[in-house]
Design an enzyme around this catalytic site. Sequence first.
Site, mmCIF file in Angstrom:
data_model
loop_
_atom_site.group_PDB
_atom_site.id
_atom_site.type_symbol
_atom_site.label_atom_id
_atom_site.label_comp_id
_atom_site.label_asym_id
_atom_site.label_seq_id
_atom_site.Cartn_x
_atom_site.Cartn_y
_atom_site.Cartn_z
ATOM 1 N N ASP A 12 0.843 -1.201 0.000
ATOM 2 C CA ASP A 12 0.000 0.000 0.000
ATOM 3 C C ASP A 12 0.876 1.249 0.000
ATOM 4 O OD1 ASP A 12 0.940 -0.630 2.537
ATOM 5 O OD2 ASP A 12 -0.884 -0.037 3.591
ATOM 6 N N ASP B 221 7.283 3.600 3.200
ATOM 7 C CA ASP B 221 7.610 4.756 4.041
ATOM 8 C C ASP B 221 9.124 4.736 4.279
ATOM 9 O OD1 ASP B 221 7.253 6.873 5.866
ATOM 10 O OD2 ASP B 221 6.799 5.535 7.511
ATOM 11 N N LYS C 139 6.702 7.365 -0.056
ATOM 12 C CA LYS C 139 7.154 8.604 0.604
ATOM 13 C C LYS C 139 8.655 8.727 0.363
ATOM 14 C CE LYS C 139 3.829 8.516 4.478
ATOM 15 N NZ LYS C 139 3.678 8.249 5.928
ATOM 16 N N ASP D 91 -4.465 2.476 7.660
ATOM 17 C CA ASP D 91 -5.172 2.672 8.922
ATOM 18 C C ASP D 91 -4.461 3.635 9.867
ATOM 19 O OD1 ASP D 91 -2.984 0.766 9.440
ATOM 20 O OD2 ASP D 91 -3.838 0.694 11.455
ATOM 21 N N ARG E 241 -9.470 2.016 7.424
ATOM 22 C CA ARG E 241 -9.103 1.239 6.227
ATOM 23 C C ARG E 241 -10.239 1.185 5.210
ATOM 24 N NH1 ARG E 241 -4.277 -1.466 7.429
ATOM 25 N NH2 ARG E 241 -4.068 -2.285 9.531
#
Length: 177
Positions: free
Chosen positions: A103, A106, A134, A162, A168
Amino acid sequence: MDVVRVNDFDFRPFISHAMIQQRIKEIAAQINHDLAKEKPLFIGILNGSFMFAADLMRELSIKSEITFVKLSSYDGTQSTGEVITRIGLDKPVKGRTVVVVEDIIDTGKTIHEMLKVLKAGKAGRIIIATLLLKPDALQYDIKVDYVGFKVPNDFLVGYGLDYDGLGRNLRDIYVKI
Ligand code: IMP
Ligand code: MG
């Protein structure tokens, strides 16, 4: 779209469901083209990737399989830096083309751990597809093959993402105010 409250924080609309679907169609078209001659094994990383994985799969026309692993590294709105395997890989990857479906990338720690598992299992071609990236948070030298949207270093919820288990189900992606 309005501001939503998840737990103790407010979030404003950031990426609409329509934009997400449009981008997924584009990524799927690329994958259909690039992997036409392979029979890749898609590996979704639970929990966050379940919506992206489902919508991506619906747009694929190539022969493919999908399975899931469950890894977790987040606590509240912060990455803990430690990745825990809650459900491991159930299929041999030896020699196979695999597409890891995330998803959001990071720090990159989760993907980094996943890559270790796939290399240990002697996977053939390893491809990474993430809906969100990111770039300013990334701490590993990882080549990401398919990126839906590059996003700033803010905390997001919705479309599988979430905040402490909640949010979600939101159709759109929201950013913390
Ligand atoms: P990484 O290991 O630091 O790359 O973190 C990856 C995982 O952290 C993702 O698969 C998400 O589950 C979670 N995560 C990272 N950023 C966010 C965010 O903005 N909102 C919700 N979950 C996030
Ligand atoms: Mg995730």
